[in-house]
Design a protein around this motif. Structure first.
Motif, PDB file in Angstrom:
ATOM      1  N   GLU A  58      10.753  23.126  37.736  1.00 29.44           N
ATOM      2  CA  GLU A  58      11.984  22.529  36.543  1.00 29.44           C
ATOM      3  C   GLU A  58      11.406  22.449  35.442  1.00 29.44           C
ATOM      4  OE1 GLU A  58      13.788  19.292  38.317  1.00 29.44           O
ATOM      5  OE2 GLU A  58      15.210  20.755  39.910  1.00 29.44           O
ATOM      6  N   LYS A  59       9.608  22.053  35.994  1.00 23.64           N
ATOM      7  CA  LYS A  59       8.540  22.330  34.548  1.00 23.64           C
ATOM      8  C   LYS A  59       8.226  23.013  33.706  1.00 23.64           C
ATOM      9  CE  LYS A  59       3.746  20.774  34.054  1.00 23.64           C
ATOM     10  NZ  LYS A  59       2.514  19.826  33.437  1.00 23.64           N
ATOM     11  N   VAL A  60       8.273  24.157  34.112  1.00 23.80           N
ATOM     12  CA  VAL A  60       8.529  25.727  33.646  1.00 23.80           C
ATOM     13  C   VAL A  60       9.451  25.756  32.451  1.00 23.80           C
ATOM     14  CG1 VAL A  60       8.256  27.589  34.083  1.00 23.80           C
ATOM     15  CG2 VAL A  60       7.108  26.745  35.206  1.00 23.80           C
ATOM     16  N   ALA A  61      10.956  25.534  33.297  1.00 20.10           N
ATOM     17  CA  ALA A  61      11.808  26.035  32.709  1.00 20.10           C
ATOM     18  C   ALA A  61      11.833  24.987  31.571  1.00 20.10           C
ATOM     19  CB  ALA A  61      13.909  25.159  33.349  1.00 20.10           C
ATOM     20  N   ARG A  62      11.568  23.284  31.649  1.00 22.29           N
ATOM     21  CA  ARG A  62      11.720  22.867  30.591  1.00 22.29           C
ATOM     22  C   ARG A  62      10.931  23.194  29.002  1.00 22.29           C
ATOM     23  NH1 ARG A  62      13.767  16.908  32.502  1.00 22.29           N
ATOM     24  NH2 ARG A  62      13.292  17.707  34.178  1.00 22.29           N
ATOM     25  N   LEU A  63       9.793  23.514  29.811  1.00 18.34           N
ATOM     26  CA  LEU A  63       8.566  24.101  29.126  1.00 18.34           C
ATOM     27  C   LEU A  63       9.366  24.614  27.980  1.00 18.34           C
ATOM     28  CD1 LEU A  63       5.352  24.285  30.418  1.00 18.34           C
ATOM     29  CD2 LEU A  63       6.457  22.240  29.580  1.00 18.34           C
ATOM     30  N   HIS A  64      10.295  25.103  28.196  1.00 24.40           N
ATOM     31  CA  HIS A  64      11.148  26.794  27.144  1.00 24.40           C
ATOM     32  C   HIS A  64      12.603  26.119  26.972  1.00 24.40           C
ATOM     33  CE1 HIS A  64       8.119  28.893  29.483  1.00 24.40           C
ATOM     34  NE2 HIS A  64       8.540  29.740  28.671  1.00 24.40           N
ATOM     35  N   LEU A  65      13.094  24.884  27.284  1.00 31.89           N
ATOM     36  CA  LEU A  65      14.022  24.558  26.053  1.00 31.89           C
ATOM     37  C   LEU A  65      14.288  24.542  24.692  1.00 31.89           C
ATOM     38  CD1 LEU A  65      15.710  21.940  28.651  1.00 31.89           C
ATOM     39  CD2 LEU A  65      16.542  24.843  28.034  1.00 31.89           C
ATOM     40  N   GLY A  66      13.093  23.842  24.681  1.00 36.01           N
ATOM     41  CA  GLY A  66      13.179  23.241  22.756  1.00 36.01           C
ATOM     42  C   GLY A  66      13.167  24.537  22.360  1.00 36.01           C
ATOM     43  N   SER A  67      12.745  25.756  21.883  1.00 37.08           N
ATOM     44  CA  SER A  67      12.174  26.509  21.201  1.00 37.08           C
ATOM     45  C   SER A  67      14.117  27.615  21.561  1.00 37.08           C
ATOM     46  CB  SER A  67      10.987  27.249  22.137  1.00 37.08           C
ATOM     47  OG  SER A  67      10.880  28.015  23.305  1.00 37.08           O
ATOM     48  N   LEU A  68      14.430  26.484  22.556  1.00 42.33           N
ATOM     49  CA  LEU A  68      15.778  27.524  22.136  1.00 42.33           C
ATOM     50  C   LEU A  68      16.978  26.633  21.575  1.00 42.33           C
ATOM     51  CD1 LEU A  68      15.814  29.570  25.644  1.00 42.33           C
ATOM     52  CD2 LEU A  68      15.874  29.887  23.464  1.00 42.33           C
ATOM     53  N   GLY A  69      16.714  25.306  21.651  1.00 43.79           N
ATOM     54  CA  GLY A  69      17.441  24.410  20.363  1.00 43.79           C
ATOM     55  C   GLY A  69      17.818  23.972  21.560  1.00 43.79           C
ATOM     56  N   ALA A  70      18.153  24.324  23.059  1.00 46.07           N
ATOM     57  CA  ALA A  70      18.746  23.170  24.341  1.00 46.07           C
ATOM     58  C   ALA A  70      18.754  22.572  24.355  1.00 46.07           C
ATOM     59  CB  ALA A  70      18.831  23.973  25.627  1.00 46.07           C
ATOM     60  N   ASP A  71      19.473  20.833  24.030  1.00 45.20           N
ATOM     61  CA  ASP A  71      18.813  19.324  24.762  1.00 45.20           C
ATOM     62  C   ASP A  71      19.707  19.031  25.929  1.00 45.20           C
ATOM     63  OD1 ASP A  71      17.375  18.816  22.666  1.00 45.20           O
ATOM     64  OD2 ASP A  71      19.629  18.709  21.140  1.00 45.20           O
ATOM     65  N   LEU A  72      18.893  18.653  26.747  1.00 46.70           N
ATOM     66  CA  LEU A  72      19.141  18.285  28.284  1.00 46.70           C
ATOM     67  C   LEU A  72      19.950  16.919  28.052  1.00 46.70           C
ATOM     68  CD1 LEU A  72      16.597  18.236  30.512  1.00 46.70           C
ATOM     69  CD2 LEU A  72      18.484  20.113  30.724  1.00 46.70           C
TER      70      LEU A  72
END
Lengths: 483, 483, 483, 483
Positions: free
Chosen positions: A443-457
């Motif tokens: 999950e940490k790896v996923a989280r590190l990649h969301l920001g640059s796709l403009g995805a907010d959790l």
């Protein structure tokens, strides 16, 4: 200290530029560099790496060194090295005469002999490696088979029918045994563990562990969700059409494509081909994957029934000889055949090469036209067929294109870095055997990649976390969850 | 013996006709009937079933009886019963006066009181049930909570804030306790196990097991691949647009749809909405699922940020209050809100109903228009908003349509039948706790459904099976494989 | 003054509620009401309308009256009336005893005799109609054929093989001729023109014009881009799966669907079916459309070759007998056959009905199961086949569902309103013959629908407008542009 | 006689091999060669061609010569020539010393001066050309502007702000005027007509015709359905991702892509990007195209609002400066900007290049990184932005990849061949002005491409043809049909 073909400052400068652009697309690795910049938790680690020597791998290598590790590197495929990336990594902050980077033993277009020579050199730390980072398992195999041969005092002669690879590998071990009879046995003692990138390598590891032949812990990076479901699926979705285009410039729209295997790789391949307007047929041996293919709207046929209908035949199986010589002779003239699965034996070109009358003409590097005689019993109205083979059956997305894009590799490689950290810093938590990374790290790896796709959790409220029985910070799913 | 509203031969005849058509679409169940016709391996089984009483469930029930079982049935949802299906199952080969089918206690539009009354009646076999087939866990809960109350000699009073459901359930237990103080304790002794259909029910079971409160084995049917990845995903892909259409006739194309949750249900919902030309926004709490959504081309936003942009808001989360009253007041006028996740509490209509000035007008059965005051702090330029709520927040694909189609349910229900067989015939293999069906059985279910889709499978050669270390007949994948 | 079956205040109230909801989804019509509220430019217009009497049509009718017109209405299909919509329109602001709305002559399930009776009554304005609003051309045909019969002094006897429709129509004309020998001749004099909704009706008009038999201007609304490319394509994308679901509840995912014809309707059908996971095969006679289908990734086969493979057969051709009796006997048992093209003769059920041994069982209204003998020469291994026919071959999206959704009809009907305005207010600009609406008006209709989808337009700079040689305000494309 | 850089037998051999492979993918051209092999209907034609000198164009050129024509050729773009294709065409059956092919004046990377020099040389047949085959209209412009200048006795001086292209072109005309004052006037007399490939060129022709300045017939090949709807849409679907991949290797999946313009090119671009998992935003000025984009599920925003959100900005407009310098400074750091529309002025790089502080670094050929200062009034939190520009704003699918694939070009070029045949063999049927090819020929082109896609056509029965009022052999649709 490194191969002469890459002692080239111009090449290194070009590679450095590409590395800089790739860093923008690898937010996971860059975030790890930032997180661990002060700590340098890999100080003392000596990593022997065997993984396609591309621009993205350069960012991985330099992340490992930024975390404190010493690294030596080879490619795990004779065609997949991007020479400018290798050159840039080697030179580092130095010059060809005084390189200050990482020793890399890899160039595009190695011979099999050179390949094993290069692999052997990644172990040559003064104190030996203490970690292995592997892709496909060749580095691990060399170490374990080498030690086994040393124990047995000799290397078994591969049989008559053994593939050339096996013979070359045996010869390499034999040379080592002669030169230094305890080499691998010694090296083995220092190794804390291995992290493995691919399905193929992982399968080897599970079999070694079952056979009681895996003396250290192995982390199965391949089966992190952020690896298997991203690299395999979204990576192939990107790099399969890229490879087909660079190799052939042939329109996919309106054509028939046979995708052999509907695992994650096949799913990505089918999606990419459909996205280009191709009509995709899937062949499978697993009824669950076959049912998924059908439910996703694809025709599911036996390979033998479909192979004569296809303009593109793409193997994604992870198995051997899924396209046999018998399949090849039934191909439509002009068909394009390539592999994005794993080893070059998915397509049995070796058997086809033994057919009398076979001709092979290289059209351009990694693209050849094969002509085979069509036997009467095939019941076709032609005496021969000719088709295009990409990268001689090796991974076409590497051989004919530049592999997975940086962003996808950032997810895979962030898993690799975390796996190396686990093996090095929490050695005692890992017994010999095959382990997966924890879901927290996934999950940490996923989280590190969301920001640059403009995805907010969204964030769970405490009430919601309690309702589903998880922690607010995760992990959010049971181990068996399939995503 | 069964509810009067379904004592109706005309209704039963209509239901029988639909059952006959559904049988064509349920190849898995029909194949199991054929395979076990002679053997009748469920002879002696007394199955208490709680699962939406639809036409497809009728085919399940009649498969269970064809295999020899005695069955009693209730629905697990107050709105989901298809009365004609219930009538047909009850009548069986008989007449309303002399029904020869299965006792069913279910009708469309039960009150909560009636719901628990019906659930209670499924246990009333002369010798008590020995198996439970559950959907959402209400039958299991009644049994376990009932026995617990009997042990404690009383039922705890639900708090002030407890939902109405909790109060009605407590009242039902209390009535039982008064009437027959050892009822559930006695029933419990005979139960060999339960097979559970849904994520929600499975989560309850895992928590019971962790708490040491699960006295029998439970088979988690939900997590068979051929259930979770088929029913949840492909079922919702079918039944979500169906429910939206029947309820509202509103165009999905060109509209914005917010899908809350990107698990299997959310994936199916997003695919269906995109397939109709909607622009889909996804909200998630799990970074891995969020990254999947982004990679599949969907915008990923926080629910609170997206809720004012959406024409359709569809909850798929499996969690509580993911659409809060605060979200509801920010909805666009005319927005359509519905749930395909699990319980009716995914949308916090209860809180919205308490807002001063709230109005609710029923447009047609299971479709109502809510009007809510918009507080000044929402910063919107309107004093109120009105939106359409489907099925009062219960499962809209059941309440506004007819649930998953037969073919999908055939896969789920084939798993149920195999699970009941396991619990009954191989009782000793299952300790108390939660189990999944073996991959062999999962693959079997898939295999039973390929033929009618015209899908043909390849077969592994022995060489290939050895190469990947599996049996030619399967199973083909490691347990952790995610499909 | 209107049909008794719809004299029902409860029905009218239900219809009124639906009309109010539909108005939200018909921004084009509502914007036209607002734009012309004061002007009432249709004051003096007497519009005889023949078009499916649905909720959406109610909004059209009430837009026409809001613009000042008097209106009388019939449906153009015996099954397509939504009785509550008809009731609401009839009652208007009044009561069943004193309706103040618009006279409507339509109900769901008319006989053919009743159909033509209803059509005849739309002309019965005191001063006769001056405008016709037509869908399929039946109102126009009745007027022109009626006048022709009056001129000839009699109605030709339809041949032996003539379809029942032709005989019933001839009988209706004959009755009119007897009752009022100059009726249609007189009516014809007052008619300023017709606006026609469909491909079928437009084709009839072009042929009338070519034959010199069209005495007034006709506006081809069908070929506005915002009609043909929206209603035909996006409307069918929505309403085809809706009709299939309501009629059958059968899963589309994983199934094979044959789409006969790949015009706009076929394109919408294929997209919808693929969006649900079906594998779509297209058959075509036009090589350009066939090439489009192939390039869009669909298999293109001859109907005769594909018909035995399909689980769904959907006609979208606009032609006659594209599914012949010979095709029908080759259907897979259980196949579902329906038409979204135009007339009920796309599927030659009449010929199938004459086959010896044919059986037809109604499963529910508009859904029947046909059983046909399979002739030996079909070479199949079965003696009979049975399949499901929707709406007896009439438009299934109307017969089994509620037709196109409001939003799509808003675009079509905004074109209708603008066409009626043109014919009435700019009569002199339109010579007898078939005209299309100007691209300005077409773009206007599109513009009226963007806001509610949240779509914002760029505006050309003067420099850019000059560069491509258009006005800043449009129109933006040459006449031959295909979108 | 031709440019030295391509006098190269090795290059020619490589080109010949590629031409042979391309012939397999160009069934339309090969079928025309076969149909007209004996007739040689272009004997006597002298064709001056200006069209991207690619491998596919080589197959076109050799089709024209196979039909009897003499041909001279230049590229219509300074970057688009594939040198090996040019070399192969030049050498033909000969050697560099004795070429027996077609004179080609084109190489990759011409200067603007060289470009017009090359264009001038295509007219140098001994007897002058009698046909022009044009792409973008430069050959036609040179001829007409040249003759106009000769008539006026001089070339107007382009203004201060004129783009460099205009100045170089004026200089070229001026040189010609000095050297041979009646050159173009004389050439013009012999020209029977021109066939034009692109929207841009066609727009120029319509404006020339309107202005009374088109002295010969022009056939608008661009607006054949098998050109505009195939080349523009399916060609871009293929070559846009190809160009992006070869230029940048950046993942499209999960990213935001802004597609400026939703005509056929934009539709193909949006489909390709979505097919790769990107989230596509569309900007438009035409409300009809904007409504299509929305209905196809894309977000529609103003360019200015979207440009800061996008990872990829792709212009598809056919207009000028749709991405302005003001847009460029608002780009996200790392954004990739490219054009697949028409001229290089879709992106106003010229204005951006004039911004103080602008930097441009070439990363590799046709890929550069621009850095621009961000003005305070942009309201962004950065002082500068840097982004990647592909092919300096020229067509990236040509500059960064190899243009449309052969199969698509086969359709376009089959239209070109038929157009040349019409102009040459049926000269009298074409008055000066702009004409489209007949629908018969358009359908013929489609038909020639179905076989190799495995697509089989139905045939109309006579009854069906009569029913819809067409000939059994076609054409099947009215002129205004939009496909």
């Amino acid at each position: 200290m490194f191969d002469h073909s890459i002692k080239d400052l111009t090449l290194a400068a070009a590679g450095r530029h590409q590395i800089r652009l790739a860093e923008r697309e690898m937010p996971g690795l860059m975030a790890l560099r930032e997180e661990f910049a002060d700590q340098r938790p890999l100080a003392g680690a000596r990593i022997a790496g065997s993984l396609h020597m591309t621009v993205q791998t350069a960012v991985l290598i330099e992340t490992l060194t930024a975390l404190g590790a010493q690294v030596r590197w080879a490619s795990c495929n004779i065609f997949s090295t991007q020479d400018e990336a290798a050159a840039a990594v080697v030179v580092g902050a130095g010059t060809p005469e005084d390189p200050q980077g990482v020793p890399v033993f890899a160039w595009k277009g190695e011979t099999l002999e050179e390949y094993w020579e290069c692999t052997g050199r990644i172990f040559e730390f003064a104190d030996g490696p203490n970690l292995i980072l592997d892709d496909g398992g060749d580095a691990t195999m060399m170490l374990l088979e080498g030690a086994a041969a040393e124990g047995a005092g000799g290397v078994a002669e591969p049989g008559e029918d053994a593939p050339e690879e096996a013979r070359v590998f045996a010869a390499a071990l034999r040379r080592s045994l002669e030169a230094e009879p305890e080499r691998f046995t010694g090296l083995l003692r220092g190794v804390l563990g291995v992290s493995e990138e691919t399905t193929t390598g992982v399968n080897r590891l599970y079999r070694l562990a079952e056979a009681g032949r895996l003396p250290f812990p192995a982390i199965n990076v391949n089966d992190s969700v952020t690896k298997s479901k991203f690299d395999n699926r979204y990576g192939i979705r990107h790099s399969l059409p890229d490879g087909l285009n660079r190799a052939t410039d042939v329109l996919m729209g309106g054509k028939v494509a046979l995708v052999v295997g509907y695992g994650d790789v096949g799913k990505g391949a089918a999606e990419a081909l459909r996205g280009q307007g191709a009509r995709v047929i899937v062949s499978e041996i697993d009824p669950i994957c076959a049912l998924q293919a059908a439910m996703d709207g694809f025709q599911v046929m036996r390979t033998a029934d479909a192979v004569g209908l296809a303009d593109f035949v793409i193997t994604c199986s992870g198995n051997t000889h899924v396209i046999s010589a018998d399949h090849l002779v039934r191909l439509k003239p002009g068909a394009i055949v390539g592999n994005v699965g794993h080893f070059d034996d998915e397509i049995d070109l070796a058997a086809a090469a033994r057919l009398p009358g076979m001709q092979r003409v290289e059209i351009k590097p990694q693209v050849s036209e094969w002509t085979l005689p069509v036997p009467a019993e095939a019941g076709l109205d032609r005496a021969e067929t000719s088709f295009i083979v990409l990268s001689d059956g090796r991974l076409l997305n590497l051989g004919n294109a530049t592999g997975h894009p940086s962003f996808v590799m950032s997810a895979s490689f962030a898993n690799q870095v975390l796996a190396q950290l686990e093996l090095f810093a929490r050695t005692e938590d890992y017994a010999p055997g095959v382990h997966r990374l924890s879901k927290e790290l996934d999950e940490k790896v996923a989280r590190l990649h969301l920001g640059s796709l403009g995805a907010d959790l969204d964030e769970l409220t405490k009430e919601q976390a309690a309702y589903i029985g998880v922690d607010v910070a995760g992990p959010y799913k049971p181990e068996h969850y399939r995503y």
